[in-house]
Design a protein around this motif. Structure first.
Motif, short mmCIF file in Angstrom:
data_model
loop_
_atom_site.label_atom_id
_atom_site.label_comp_id
_atom_site.label_asym_id
_atom_site.label_seq_id
_atom_site.Cartn_x
_atom_site.Cartn_y
_atom_site.Cartn_z
N GLY A 169 0.82 -1.20 0.00
CA GLY A 169 0.00 0.00 0.00
C GLY A 169 0.86 1.26 0.00
N ALA A 170 0.20 2.39 -0.11
CA ALA A 170 0.92 3.67 -0.14
C ALA A 170 -0.04 4.77 0.28
CB ALA A 170 1.46 3.94 -1.54
N HIS A 171 0.53 5.90 0.66
CA HIS A 171 -0.29 7.06 1.00
C HIS A 171 0.34 8.31 0.41
CE1 HIS A 171 2.58 6.69 4.45
NE2 HIS A 171 2.67 7.99 4.26
N SER A 172 -0.37 9.41 0.47
CA SER A 172 0.10 10.64 -0.16
C SER A 172 1.03 11.42 0.76
CB SER A 172 -1.08 11.54 -0.54
OG SER A 172 -1.72 12.05 0.62
N LEU A 173 1.82 12.29 0.15
CA LEU A 173 2.68 13.20 0.91
C LEU A 173 1.85 14.12 1.80
CD1 LEU A 173 5.10 14.03 -2.01
CD2 LEU A 173 5.81 12.93 0.12
N LEU A 174 0.70 14.55 1.31
CA LEU A 174 -0.16 15.42 2.10
C LEU A 174 -0.68 14.70 3.34
CD1 LEU A 174 -1.72 18.05 2.50
CD2 LEU A 174 -3.50 17.15 0.99
N ALA A 175 -1.13 13.46 3.18
CA ALA A 175 -1.60 12.69 4.33
C ALA A 175 -0.47 12.47 5.32
CB ALA A 175 -2.16 11.35 3.86
N GLU A 176 0.74 12.25 4.80
CA GLU A 176 1.89 12.07 5.69
C GLU A 176 2.16 13.35 6.48
OE1 GLU A 176 6.45 10.50 5.64
OE2 GLU A 176 4.66 9.35 5.19
N ALA A 177 2.09 14.51 5.83
CA ALA A 177 2.33 15.77 6.51
C ALA A 177 1.29 16.01 7.60
CB ALA A 177 2.32 16.92 5.50
N PHE A 178 0.05 15.69 7.33
CA PHE A 178 -1.02 15.89 8.30
C PHE A 178 -0.80 14.99 9.52
CE2 PHE A 178 -5.25 15.65 10.16
CZ PHE A 178 -5.76 16.91 9.98
N THR A 179 -0.51 13.72 9.27
CA THR A 179 -0.27 12.78 10.38
C THR A 179 0.94 13.21 11.20
OG1 THR A 179 -1.22 10.96 9.09
CG2 THR A 179 0.21 10.36 10.94
N ARG A 180 1.97 13.71 10.52
CA ARG A 180 3.18 14.17 11.22
C ARG A 180 2.84 15.32 12.18
NH1 ARG A 180 6.35 14.21 6.90
NH2 ARG A 180 5.91 16.36 6.35
N LEU A 181 2.01 16.25 11.76
CA LEU A 181 1.63 17.37 12.63
C LEU A 181 0.75 16.91 13.79
CD1 LEU A 181 0.92 20.24 10.09
CD2 LEU A 181 2.77 20.13 11.76
N GLU A 182 -0.01 15.84 13.58
CA GLU A 182 -0.87 15.35 14.66
C GLU A 182 -0.05 14.81 15.84
OE1 GLU A 182 -5.16 13.89 13.36
OE2 GLU A 182 -3.60 12.75 12.32
N ALA A 183 1.25 14.60 15.65
CA ALA A 183 2.11 14.23 16.77
C ALA A 183 2.34 15.41 17.71
CB ALA A 183 3.45 13.70 16.26
N VAL A 184 1.98 16.62 17.25
CA VAL A 184 2.23 17.83 18.04
C VAL A 184 0.93 18.57 18.36
CG1 VAL A 184 3.48 20.03 18.08
CG2 VAL A 184 4.47 18.06 16.89
N LEU A 185 -0.03 18.54 17.43
CA LEU A 185 -1.23 19.37 17.55
C LEU A 185 -2.49 18.54 17.34
CD1 LEU A 185 -0.06 22.28 15.22
CD2 LEU A 185 -0.17 22.39 17.71
N PRO A 186 -3.62 18.98 17.94
CA PRO A 186 -4.89 18.33 17.60
C PRO A 186 -5.31 18.71 16.19
CG PRO A 186 -5.26 20.20 19.05
CD PRO A 186 -3.77 20.03 18.96
N ALA A 187 -6.10 17.86 15.55
CA ALA A 187 -6.49 18.07 14.16
C ALA A 187 -7.19 19.41 13.95
CB ALA A 187 -7.38 16.93 13.69
#
Length: 365
Positions: free
Chosen positions: A37-55
Motif C-alpha cells: 500500500g501507499a499514502h500521499s505526501l499530504l496525508a503524511e504531513a497531516f499525520t506528522r503534525l498530529e504528533a504535536v497538535l490536535p487536528a
C-alpha cells in the motif's frame, strides 16, 4: 494557541508525467507503507503534525481547484481549516492569507508553516524540534524561527542557513545568514564547518508577527488580505478573496518577510532539526521512497535483464515495464504518457513539459 498550516498548492512539474495540473504530487499515493500500500505526501504531513497538535488546529492552504481532493484525502481536516487560493500569488500571499485567517480565529495564534512534499523520519524527532521552535516564541515573541536540517551531504540543491550565537532555548540559535544554493566546493566547505544547516522552508512565528511584517514591507498585500478577513465568512468572503487575491504582488515569503527581518540582529532564529529529510521534488528524490529490486528503484510490475540504476514507475498494476541493458534511466508509464530519460537529466523534466505544452497545449499537463 499553537496552530500549523500545510502549504499544499504546488503542481510538482518535475514529477511529470505522474504529477499533473489536476492531480499534483502531494495528492498522489507515492509513499510506500510497510506491508504494501501507499499514502500521499499530504496525508503524511497531516499525520506528522498530529504528533504535536490536535487536528482542529491544523490548516491546509492549497489551490481552489484542489479543494475537493484535499477534503477527500484528509477526512480529519475541519472544513473551516481549508484555505483555498483562487490563483497562485507565491508564498508571501499564501502564508499571509493563512495567517490572516488563523489570527481571525485566534488573535494570539502561534503558527507553524510546513510543506506538503517532505518525507521526514523519525516523526518523534520532528515533533520535538517543532515544539522547541514554538518554545522559542515564548522567549522571543517577535522572532521568526526557521527549521534547519542537519546536512548529511554537500547538497547543492538547497539553500543554507548559518548558525549564529546560541539563545536561551536549547537547540535554537540566532540565524547569522541565509545563503542561496551553493556550488559543490562551497557546499563541501559548509558541511565541513558544522555551522550550516539546510534551509527546510519550514517556519514558526506568531500569525500577527507575519501580518505586521507584511504591513511594513508589503503593504499592498497586507491591505488586500485585511479586506478579505473583514468580509463575513462564507460566500461574501469567498467573493472578496476572488476579487482581491489576483491583484496582490507576486513575491515569496523569503523576500517579503525573512530577508528584511534578518537585517535586525537576533530577530530570525534557527531550530536544529536532526532527522532524515527528503524533499520529494524530483524523480531521483522520489526513488528513495520506492522499493529496490535488482538494483533498480521500482513501483509497479517490471522485469529487468542486465539493467541497473534505473527508476521505474508505473501507475497501472496490469502494465508490464520490461528493461533490457538499460542503465541509470528514468522510465515512467501512465495511461497517456510514457517518459524515458537519463537520471542525470531528471531535473530537465520541467523543461520537457514546457516543450510539450508548446506543441500540444494542456492536453498532457
Amino acid at each position: 494557541m499553537r496552530h500549523a498550516v500545510i502549504m499544499a498548492g504546488g503542481s510538482g512539474t518535475r514529477l511529470w508525467p505522474l504529477s499533473r495540473a489536476e492531480r499534483p504530487k502531494q495528492l498522489l499515493d507515492v509513499v510506500a507503507e510497510p506491508g504494501g500500500g501507499a499514502h500521499s505526501l499530504l496525508a503524511e504531513a497531516f499525520t506528522r503534525l498530529e504528533a504535536v497538535l490536535p487536528a482542529e488546529r491544523i490548516w491546509v492552504c492549497t489551490a481552489a481547484r484542489y479543494g475537493e481532493q484535499v477534503r477527500a484525502a484528509l477526512p480529519r481536516l475541519r472544513a473551516d481549516r481549508l484555505v483555498l487560493e483562487p490563483v497562485a500569488r507565491d508564498t508571501a500571499n499564501a502564508v499571509g492569507l493563512t495567517a490572516a485567517l488563523v489570527a481571525d480565529a485566534d488573535p494570539d495564534a502561534e503558527l507553524a508553516v510546513v510543506s506538503a512534499d517532505h518525507v521526514i523520519r523519525p516523526v518523534e524527532r520532528f515533533a520535538d524540534a517543532l515544539r522547541t521552535a514554538y518554545d522559542a516564541l515564548a522567549a522571543r515573541p517577535r522572532s521568526l524561527v526557521t527549521l534547519g536540517i542537519r546536512p548529511t551531504s554537500p547538497a547543492t540543491g538547497f539553500g543554507y542557513v548559518r548558525r549564529g550565537g546560541p539563545t536561551e532555548v536549547p537547540g535554537v540559535a540566532e540565524a547569522a545568514a541565509f545563503v542561496e544554493k551553493p556550488d559543490r566546493s562551497t557546499a563541501e566547505e559548509y558541511l565541513a564547518s558544522g555551522e550550516y544547516l539546510w534551509n527546510s522552508g519550514m517556519f514558526v512565528w506568531r500569525a500577527r508577527t507575519v501580518l505586521d511584517a507584511l504591513a511594513e514591507h508589503l503593504p499592498e498585500s497586507a491591505a488586500g488580505l485585511a479586506r478579505v478577513v473583514a468580509a463575513p465568512a462564507g460566500e461574501r468572503r469567498t467573493a472578496v478573496l476572488a476579487e482581491v487575491f489576483p491583484t496582490l504582488p507576486k513575491i515569496s515569503v523569503d523576500y517579503a518577510v525573512l530577508e528584511p527581518a534578518a537585517r535586525e540582529p537576533g530577530r530570525v532564529l534557527v531550530a536544529d532539526l536532526d532527522v532524515d529529510w527528503l524533499d520529494v521534488g524530483s524523480w531521483p528524490a522520489l526513488a528513495q521512497t520506492l522499493e529496490t529490486a535488482g538494483g533498480n528503484a521500482v513501483r509497479g510490475l517490471s522485469v529487468a535483464l542486465d539493467a541497473a540504476g534505473n527508476i521505474v514507475f508505473s501507475d497501472d498494476p496490469e502494465h508490464l515495464v520490461a528493461l533490457v541493458g538499460l542503465r541509470d534511466s528514468v522510465v515512467v508509464h501512465t495511461a497517456d504518457v510514457t517518459m524515458v530519460c537519463p537520471v542525470s537529466d531528471a531535473e530537465r523534466v520541467k523543461q520537457l513539459l514546457a516543450e510539450i505544452e508548446a506543441r500540444h497545449g494542456s492536453r498532457f499537463s
